[in-house]
Design an enzyme around this catalytic site. Sequence first.
Site: not given
Length: 375
Positions: A110, A123, A130, A134, A137, A358
């Site tokens: 995205e 962005c 990933c 974290c 996230c 985010c």
Amino acid sequence: MAVAAAEPADVGAPAAHAGLIGLSRPELAQVVRGLGERERTVPLRARQLWHWLYHRGVTDPALMTTLPVALRERLAERYRIARPVVVDDQASVDGTRKWLLRFADGREVETVYIPEPARGALCISTQVGCSLSCSFCHTGTMPLVRNLGADEILAQVMVARDALGEWPTPSGARQLSHIVVMGMGEPLLNFAQTARALRIAMDADGLAFARRRITLSTSGIVPKIEACGRELGVSLAISLHAVRDELRDQLVPINRKWNIAALLEACRAYARQCDRAITFEYVMLDGLNDADADARELVRLIRGIPAKVNLIPFNPWPGAPYRCAPPERIAAFAAIVSRAGYPAPVRTPRGSDILAACGQLKTASERRRRASIAA
Ligand code: SAH
Ligand code: SF4
């Protein structure tokens, strides 16, 4: 927590592509040469081709009217310029837009466009998933599927330009004026492809993004920060989020490998090397990192580094083990940082109605797919 995957080497490999997007200028010259162009005119043809691809945004060689017809035909036969499939295109009530793109191997990412009164930022993502986990996230709860190729990173910018109707590259004000490498993935663990894409994005006869209008955000892959400054010189954002190693070890586990002191040393050097302020990103987590003492410690840590601090209200997601700090706490924290001379804007969440804020990327489409499979 698994930090072993976080070696500074690039991980995974981009999908195989026989496209033109993502090739450097010398590589495009090689393409033209390989299609039978005479050596004397290779540099001219390569320049023209580049201009059609990145300044005009043309995806069909037949429209490249400055190229000889025979060259256009051979390009069409042997190379691809096509964009990825836009699977979904959503607009938020606040003007934010989100595109879900599908690449040749079916993988998706995205990309989010965030308009503001005097600028517009895109962005972009650098990985599918990933590897860094974290704890706050949502992307980090997905495994790393693969790196994106330079073509796939650039395609995000080009699809946005298509949608905004911004070809050829405007010489004056633009709707799409900034790139932020803050989508899915850790760009410094896919540095080679990210750097290749950003070098093309910065080329003046093309997409023409000035290096100061590109911000790369990293969780702190310290050994790659110097190369990022040397090779790209873009603006750097650091996902700091904590001022003590004990807490940062939990929030951003890569901290166990490169701690706060090592990270800040790399930031100091980057600011000198690129003559640029560093942006520190700090997600506001209720009762964890939002005390006045944290703000004071933050100011002490970054003393001497030209910097700004972006305070990011935590975006909750299902099952997230954190809550966002209350607004008055965020305001008090911001006041301490700004009194010390550092700008400390609080980032307004954008596009949360379309799950574009985010930490919400891709997971939304995965959830939708899972729901449709279950139906
Ligand atoms: N991997 C890079 C870039 C992508 S993350 C990095 O970590 O810097 C972009 C920013 O969004 C980072 O600062 C990240 O910490 C922040 N972020 C991730 N999840 C979030 C959430 N749920 N709420 C608010 N910010 C989040
Ligand atoms: Fe990866 Fe950045 Fe999310 Fe951490 S914050 S898991 S590095 S995308």
